[in-house]
Design a protein around this motif. Structure first.
Motif: not given
Length: 237
Positions: A9-19
């Motif tokens: 989880v990279v920010n409040s929205f969730g995971v990065s596009d790559r993951f």
């Protein structure tokens, strides 16, 4: 969300596009192994602030807002590259669609055109390359998609099959605005103020204020009719 490792989880929205895309490929493989038709929806969030760009990705741009677009584009490309290696790729129709645009350039009205000008791409094996520049909205996606899949369906919504029908006007909304427009004219009603605005589109695609005439009055009636019909359907159907 419950299935993602917390470390991804990279920010409040969730995971990065790559993951997200790597995770999705595994799920799609698992689903396809049942040898039944399926539909999957992937919601990407990397281009939502705060922008998180991995250290091992090296964008060409120096601007953060452009760098994140490069990253999102790269991740989508990697996903499609991997998808092409899968047995289900040749039997899949892909749709790329934005939920909304982004305010860029000059603010030309109470609801800038760029905020609602979004891409829509259909592609897959057997889809003939073509470009359509006629008016369309998100409600047109479903009937167009089902037609492309050669699926019979009963439909009583507001959308049209974009491969067969050409809209002369569209209606949409954003927060406290209702918009009805043609290729030449744009009517905006702002509910918080009760004000109506009228614009003509110029040759460079910008909007300039205009004096209301019969065209704008018909757009106003169209906008109100669409909102009232939608409310009726929601409440009573």
């Amino acid at each position: 969300q419950e299935d993602y490792p917390k470390s991804e989880v990279v920010n409040s929205f969730g995971v990065s596009d790559r993951f997200l895309f790597r995770f999705a490929l595994g799920k799609l493989q698992e689903t396809a192994s049942a040898h039944q038709p399926f539909m999957a929806t992937l919601l990407t969030i990397s281009n939502h602030p705060p922008y998180i760009i991995p250290d091992d990705f090296h964008p060409r741009s120096s601007e953060k807002e452009t760098q994140i677009v490069e990253y999102a584009d790269y991740c989508l490309g990697q996903f499609l590259s991997e998808a092409r290696k899968q047995s289900w790729y040749d039997h899949t129709l892909f749709v790329v669609l934005a939920d909304h645009g982004k305010i860029v350039g000059q603010v030309d009205s109470e609801l800038p055109q760029s905020y609602n000008h979004i891409p829509l791409l259909f592609f897959g094996r057997g889809v003939t390359p073509a470009q359509h520049t006629s008016l369309a909205t998100q409600v047109d996606v479903m009937p167009t998609l089902l037609e492309m899949l050669n699926m019979g369906y009963a439909y009583h919504g507001f959308g049209v099959n974009l491969l067969e029908a050409q809209r002369d006007k569209v209606c949409y909304s954003a927060d406290n605005q209702i918009v009805a427009r043609t290729n030449e004219a744009c009517y905006i009603h702002t509910s918080s103020t009760g004000l109506d605005s009228y614009y003509r589109e110029q040759s460079d695609n910008t909007l300039l204020p205009a004096t209301p005439d019969s065209l704008f009055h018909s757009l106003q009636r169209y906008a109100y009719a669409m909102m009232q019909t939608a409310e009726y359907c929601y409440r009573y159907q």
